[in-house]
Write an enzyme that holds these catalytic residues in place. Structure first.
Site, PDB file in Angstrom:
ATOM      1  CG  ASP A  50      -7.627  -3.663   3.629  1.00  0.00           C
ATOM      2  OD1 ASP A  50      -8.680  -3.553   4.281  1.00  0.00           O
ATOM      3  OD2 ASP A  50      -7.379  -2.967   2.618  1.00  0.00           O
ATOM      4  CG  ASP A  68     -13.314  -5.636   5.431  1.00  0.00           C
ATOM      5  OD1 ASP A  68     -12.855  -5.020   6.421  1.00  0.00           O
ATOM      6  OD2 ASP A  68     -13.869  -5.081   4.467  1.00  0.00           O
ATOM      7  CE1 TYR A 105      -3.233  -2.800   0.103  1.00  0.00           C
ATOM      8  CE2 TYR A 105      -4.172  -1.797   2.059  1.00  0.00           C
ATOM      9  CZ  TYR A 105      -4.225  -2.745   1.054  1.00  0.00           C
ATOM     10  OH  TYR A 105      -5.272  -3.631   1.017  1.00  0.00           O
ATOM     11  CE  LYS A 112       0.298 -17.473  -1.678  1.00  0.00           C
ATOM     12  NZ  LYS A 112      -0.610 -18.630  -1.536  1.00  0.00           N
ATOM     13  CG  ASP A 172      -3.222 -19.741   0.327  1.00  0.00           C
ATOM     14  OD1 ASP A 172      -2.471 -19.558   1.309  1.00  0.00           O
ATOM     15  OD2 ASP A 172      -2.872 -20.410  -0.660  1.00  0.00           O
TER      16      ASP A 172
END
Ligand code: NAD
Length: 367
Positions: A246, A250, A135, A190, A222
């Site tokens: 992020d 959610d 980001y 990851k 994942d």
């Protein structure tokens, strides 16, 4: 105690008004100063994070933030879009540690999209690194590809990067938070594909050695997404980078019944913080008076606990929220058969009433 109040856009103004109402009945020496941010600030002064708003945020002891954004600003140049205000505040104030507790209140197990037995008693903490990763990584932009599958074509690119100190400091935050809870940290990465996250994992293991009393395990992002909806109670503290955090937070929001229930705190190295609901400005329901203000009210409780050293007042708010849910009051996002549907303002009023009732009861008992 000076609080910068930045309501922002969409439902931001509606939900922050309710949190302010709650703060005002606490009988604490709070000085609340409002300023525009996001689209509202862009409309007023041509920039989503005006200097005066940034200065207020810097001068305050804590920041209570609503939400920013609206589809109507999507055509603006990126630096002028409302979302740049929250990214700018995080960057300028060094708010690198984002706490997102996901707690499922017993009354809301049926509001979750998962089976009640999977979420009953859920209490997990997602810690998201907030000022690094893809980001913020440079360089980024658009250009003509010189290699890859289609040399000569237009392409866009971002840069994923983490430095050792960035990973070390968020690791310490996670291990220390775990010590106050279930003493387990799951680091989400990851590492099987990304160099950045192999480094993340290596540094997590190094820092973890300093906390032998905290169990550390590692999970690919994942699999973490799958486990969050399969067996969310297996987690205690989950720590991860900016982008994975992020997305996962959610997903975790829905375990609690609604994203309207999920508070958050974003802290700097001295525990000064910005407190906001985990959701956005919800343009689809803005102005209808139906947004759930509880995530923002619970964010105000986190503010009292983390930045203003008022744990008793924070606990009073949390108890008042639990009491209101126990009374059966629900905004539409958490409504289910047999409960009473209320709007944003009624929900805020109910929390205020529960606080006042608890104060009266305490005085009666003392008297
Ligand atoms: P959103 O979180 O605003 O909304 C997602 C869904 O959840 C919508 O259906 C919305 O109605 C619902 N919802 C959100 N908060 C709710 C609440 N308190 N009560 C009841 N329902 C609620 O996400 P989005 O729709 O992807 O984004 C809308 C805007 O918000 C965009 O401009 C986005 O960039 C911005 N945004 C801002 C922040 C922030 O300010 N920190 C965070 C995320 C998104």
């Amino acid at each position: 105690m000076k609080i910068a109040v930045l309501p922002g856009d969409g439902i931001g103004t509606e939900i922050v008004a309710e949190a302010v109402k709650v703060l005002k009945v606490l009988d604490l020496p709070l000085e609340l100063e409002h300023a525009p941010v996001g689209g509202a600030a862009y409309e007023a002064s041509g920039h989503p994070l005006p200097d005066s708003t940034l200065q207020l945020a810097k001068d305050a002891d804590a920041i209570l933030f609503g939400a920013v954004g609206d589809w109507k600003y999507d055509k603006l140049d990126r630096p002028l879009r409302p979302e740049q205000a929250i990214l700018g505040l995080r960057k300028h104030l060094g708010l690198f540690a984002n706490f997102r507790p996901a707690i499922c209140y017993p009354e809301l197990t049926h509001a979750s999209s998962l089976k009640p037995e999977l979420v009953a008693g859920l209490d997990i903490l997602i810690i998201r690194e907030l000022t690094g990763d893809i980001y913020f990584g440079q360089p980024r932009g658009r250009r003509t590809a010189v290699d890859g599958h289609f040399p000569g074509s237009e392409e866009a690119f971002d840069t994923m990067r983490y430095s050792r100190p960035e990973i070390e400091r968020i690791a310490h935050v996670a291990f220390q938070a775990a010590r106050k809870r279930g003493r387990r940290v799951t680091s989400v990465d990851k590492a099987n594909v990304l160099e950045t996250f192999q480094f993340w994992k290596d540094v997590m293991i190094e820092v973890g050695a300093e906390y032998p009393d905290v169990e550390l395990d590692h999970m690919y992002v994942d699999n973490a997404a799958m486990q969050l909806v399969k067996a969310p109670k297996r987690f205690d503290v989950m720590v991860t980078g900016n982008m994975f955090g992020d997305i996962l937070s959610d997903a975790a929001a829905m375990l609690t019944g609604s994203i309207g229930m999920l508070p958050s705190a974003s802290l700097d190295k001295n525990n000064k913080g910005l407190y906001e609901p985990s959701h956005g400005s919800a343009p689809d329901i803005a102005g209808k008076g139906i947004a759930n203000p509880l995530a923002t009210i619970l964010s105000a409780a986190m503010m009292l606990k983390f930045s203003l050293n008022q744990p008793v007042a924070a606990a009073r708010i949390e108890s008042a929220v639990a009491a209101v849910l126990a009374q059966g009051l629900r905004t539409p996002d958490i409504w289910s058969e047999g409960t009473q549907k209320v709007g944003t303002r009624e929900m805020g009023d109910a929390v205020v009433s529960a606080l006042n009732a608890a104060t009266t009861m305490t005085k009666t008992i003392k008297g």
